[in-house]
Design an enzyme around this catalytic site. Structure first.
Site, mmCIF file in Angstrom:
data_model
loop_
_atom_site.group_PDB
_atom_site.id
_atom_site.type_symbol
_atom_site.label_atom_id
_atom_site.label_comp_id
_atom_site.label_asym_id
_atom_site.label_seq_id
_atom_site.Cartn_x
_atom_site.Cartn_y
_atom_site.Cartn_z
ATOM 1 N N HIS A 32 11.768 -12.655 -20.536
ATOM 2 C CA HIS A 32 12.587 -11.848 -19.585
ATOM 3 C C HIS A 32 13.612 -12.748 -18.976
ATOM 4 O O HIS A 32 13.253 -13.451 -18.004
ATOM 5 C CB HIS A 32 11.606 -11.321 -18.506
ATOM 6 C CG HIS A 32 10.624 -10.247 -19.096
ATOM 7 N ND1 HIS A 32 9.632 -10.653 -19.734
ATOM 8 C CD2 HIS A 32 10.583 -8.991 -18.925
ATOM 9 C CE1 HIS A 32 9.046 -9.715 -20.015
ATOM 10 N NE2 HIS A 32 9.416 -8.671 -19.636
ATOM 11 N N HIS A 260 16.882 -7.663 -18.501
ATOM 12 C CA HIS A 260 15.367 -7.666 -17.812
ATOM 13 C C HIS A 260 14.454 -8.087 -19.167
ATOM 14 O O HIS A 260 13.665 -9.001 -18.572
ATOM 15 C CB HIS A 260 15.009 -6.402 -17.350
ATOM 16 C CG HIS A 260 13.602 -6.461 -16.854
ATOM 17 N ND1 HIS A 260 13.082 -6.758 -15.712
ATOM 18 C CD2 HIS A 260 12.662 -6.037 -17.605
ATOM 19 C CE1 HIS A 260 11.855 -6.629 -15.528
ATOM 20 N NE2 HIS A 260 11.346 -6.165 -16.543
ATOM 21 N N GLU A 408 -9.546 -0.343 -1.559
ATOM 22 C CA GLU A 408 -10.204 -1.144 -2.579
ATOM 23 C C GLU A 408 -9.527 -1.941 -3.524
ATOM 24 O O GLU A 408 -9.863 -3.167 -3.694
ATOM 25 C CB GLU A 408 -11.081 0.131 -3.375
ATOM 26 C CG GLU A 408 -12.189 0.649 -2.667
ATOM 27 C CD GLU A 408 -11.630 2.122 -2.128
ATOM 28 O OE1 GLU A 408 -12.229 2.737 -1.414
ATOM 29 O OE2 GLU A 408 -10.156 2.415 -2.095
ATOM 30 N N HIS A 470 -18.506 11.701 -6.442
ATOM 31 C CA HIS A 470 -19.094 10.536 -5.741
ATOM 32 C C HIS A 470 -20.474 9.803 -6.406
ATOM 33 O O HIS A 470 -20.798 8.856 -6.149
ATOM 34 C CB HIS A 470 -19.454 10.655 -4.399
ATOM 35 C CG HIS A 470 -18.316 10.592 -3.505
ATOM 36 N ND1 HIS A 470 -17.076 11.650 -3.559
ATOM 37 C CD2 HIS A 470 -17.952 9.905 -2.220
ATOM 38 C CE1 HIS A 470 -16.327 11.130 -2.500
ATOM 39 N NE2 HIS A 470 -16.474 9.962 -1.751
#
Length: 659
Positions: A32, A260, A408, A470
């Site tokens: 890149h 890029h 998280e 859950h």
């Protein structure tokens, strides 16, 4: 600022740096070049005029940290590390090749590379973690020992990953004034202009998250210097938005999004070098005057580091308390010693509560233990830790509880940055089902050999009424598939204690503790002597038969007690019960040991989760009893009966197999 300004030499050095980027990507036929060329001015000025490091020791403890969050711009960092005398020109020529010290994305093993970056956004979050560790240690050790900046170079793509904004919100809340992020805002990415996918006003967003925000021309060296100086004086973290041009300085390709991710054509490279006054036919050219200019103050850098070391020795020799603390900071964690609690034989204790009791016991014994929960403090058993050590905040960086909120993924990546910094023992906690949110950061923990403790409670369908959203089913097996990640699923309070001790004393592997919500029978050493040392092998004989076992029941976690109850019901058949709290560690044992544990009879594995991995122990002729479907919302006891996790059902299955 460290050096006298020489605009002509700085401009030449930046062009040489960008030429190295073009040559490395062209030789590799991969990489890149566009982004590194837009970032080159800001990173060069940072390294030349501000970054504090020891040229003779890239691991000097009080060095400034630089994190390339835009990891695809690695060729830029490698060029700078050559300027720093950490990498050679031959290293640069090996860019992206097998066995080289210049891989496609920065890796932590390379001198001068602080963290492994690749997936965008995580370097930003790890930079926040580096700054957290610095702030904690500065308050524990004193500014004469720990006092440095953490710099991050980020790209448009980094900011589009939500983890960056999640980590940024915590950095602002915590007042991490020694965190400085340079944003290479060239408004171009792989697929085209960023305007196609992003309309965020980052000035407003970051100011709203309690950051100082500075906007500059990212190619103007004086503006870059003034911005960094201003950032160093502000108690808030600082975002320096450098407006730049993709592939800056190229002959005909400035602003082209195709630069890029693809090397420039040879004719474009030659034309660009000629434009800069470099030899268009020479590759990897680094004029001596550029190195002399960049390294002009290396002697002073080394003297500063040497003076720091002398002062450190004086502190150690004159202060016994500091000496003890410094040992915890600087020596391998395998040498740590601490006392853990006992548990009552015959009682029932959830392994999450056993973890909580152990955490409370080591809180004062390990003054550099720091971490917290993703807004599940009572459920994760970290509330007492929070109350004892206090909440880390902008007004007090000596506190050790990190209140991550419902974040998280940022939590796990911040912990990685803390571990990469060194000197602290980081942990984070949430529910096991939410490990999916953390997964890529868990993988990065393992890839970097960072000894982070990831605590996951509520570990199976026994979560019960919260229902299938859950209740973890595939999660334990999914985590076990990550190389070099120790996944512990302890059977009771004593195995929890043993697994935690292994995790705390680990120097190279991250650890996951998978813990129950429901109570489990305590397997006290008086009744089960092997529970003391057995977990260190990953798997061991918990209860053996008299004579050669006809049946071996293999289990982990909550199903170990089920295995014991089933063994009792199978009497008078000879049954061995094997506990496997950590497959990774057990698999690393000798074949002889594993065969001696698993035995020659019928092998039966049972776990309240995905069954596939257990066949490596039972073989196709054995039995694996697991759960390969989602759960349901109901009391845990009812689900156990519905899904057959009872000694009566397991006894029936084994008996029918023996037929």
């Amino acid at each position: 600022m460290k050096s006298q300004v020489n605009p002509e030499m700085d401009a030449k050095a930046v062009n040489v740096l960008k030429a190295l980027v073009m040559d490395a990507t062209r030789k590799a036929n991969s990489g890149h070049p566009g982004g590194p060329m837009s970032s080159a001015d800001m990173t060069y000025i940072l390294f030349k005029d501000f970054l504090r490091f020891d040229p003779s020791n890239p691991n000097w403890f009080n060095r400034d940290r630089f994190i390339l969050s835009a990891g695809h711009e690695s060729s830029l960092l490698y060029g700078l590390l050559h300027f720093c005398d950490y990498l050679s020109v031959e290293d640069l020529k090996g860019f992206r090749q097998f066995g080289s010290r210049t891989p496609g994305h920065p890796e932590i093993e390379i001198p001068g590379v602080e963290v492994t970056t690749g997936p965008l956004g995580q370097g930003f979050a790890m930079g926040v973690g580096e700054a957290v560790a610095e702030a904690l240690l500065r308050n524990k050790l004193g500014k004469d020992v720990q006092d440095h900046y953490s710099y991050v170079l980020a790209s448009d793509g980094d900011f589009q990953e939500p983890i960056a904004l999640g980590a940024a919100s915590l950095a602002g809340l915590w007042g991490l004034g020694k965190l400085i992020v340079m944003y290479d805002k060239n408004d171009v990415q792989l697929a085209g202009p960023t305007s196609r996918c992003d309309c965020i006003d980052y000035v407003k967003v970051f100011e709203g998250m309690c950051w100082q925000v500075l906007e500059i021309n990212g190619h103007n060296h004086e503006e870059i210097r003034e911005a960094v100086k201003k950032a160093q004086l502000d108690p808030r973290p600082t975002l320096i938005i450098g407006h730049t041009v993709m592939a800056k300085g190229t002959a005909t390709r400035e602003g082209d999004h195709e630069t890029h991710g693809a090397p420039l054509p040879p004719e474009e490279i030659a034309a660009t070098k000629e434009k800069w006054g470099l030899d268009p036919q020479a590759d990897f050219q680094v004029p001596e005057d550029v190195l002399v200019h960049f390294r002009s103050e290396f002697g002073e850098y080394e003297a500063t580091a040497a003076q720091w070391h002398r002062q450190l020795v004086q502190r150690i020799e004159s202060d016994a308390d500091f000496e003890a603390l410094w040992k915890q900071v600087s020596e391998p964690r395998s040498g740590l010693s601490f006392e853990l609690p006992e548990f009552e034989d015959g009682s029932s204790v959830a392994t999450r509560k056993a973890w909580g009791a152990c955490l409370n016991a080591i809180t004062d014994q390990l003054p550099l233990l720091a971490g917290g929960s993703a807004d599940l403090d009572p459920s994760n058993q970290t509330a007492k830790f929070r109350e004892t050590v206090g909440v880390f905040c902008k007004d007090d960086h000596s506190k050790r509880n990190l209140s991550f909120g419902v974040r998280e993924f940022p939590m796990a990546a911040i912990l990685n940055g803390m571990a990469a910094h060194g000197g602290v023992v980081p942990f984070g906690a949430t529910f096991l089902v939410f490990s999916d949110y953390e997964r890529n950061a868990l993988r990065m923990s393992a890839l970097q050999k960072l000894p982070v403790l990831h605590v996951f409670t509520h570990d199976s369908f026994y979560v019960g009424e919260d229902g299938p959203t859950h209740q973890p089913i595939e999660h334990a097996s999914s985590l076990r598939l990550i190389p070099d990640l120790n996944v512990f699923r302890p059977a009771d309070a004593y195995e929890t204690r043993a697994c935690l001790e292994m995790a705390i004393k680990e120097d190279e592997h991250p650890s996951c503790l998978l813990l129950t919500r429901q109570g489990l029978p305590v397997l006290a050493p008086a009744s089960f002597p092997s529970v003391v040392d057995g977990p260190s092998k990953g798997g061991y004989i918990l209860k053996d038969a008299e004579g050669e076992a006809e049946i071996t029941i293999i289990a982990s976690g909550s199903e170990v007690s089920l295995a014991l109850d089933t063994a009792a019901q199978l009497a008078p058949r000879k049954v061995r019960v094997v506990s496997v709290p950590c497959m990774d560690i057990f698999d690393a044992q000798s074949d002889e040991y594993k065969k001696s544990v698993l035995g020659n009879g019928l092998r039966v594995a049972v776990e309240a989760g995905a069954s596939g991995l257990w066949y490596k122990y039972t073989g196709l002729d054995g039995i694996v009893f697991g759960l390969d479907h989602f759960g349901a919302s109901a009391p845990a006891g009812e689900l156990a009966k519905e899904y057959g996790f009872t000694p009566e059902n397991l006894t029936r299955i084994i008996t029918e197999k023996l037929g």
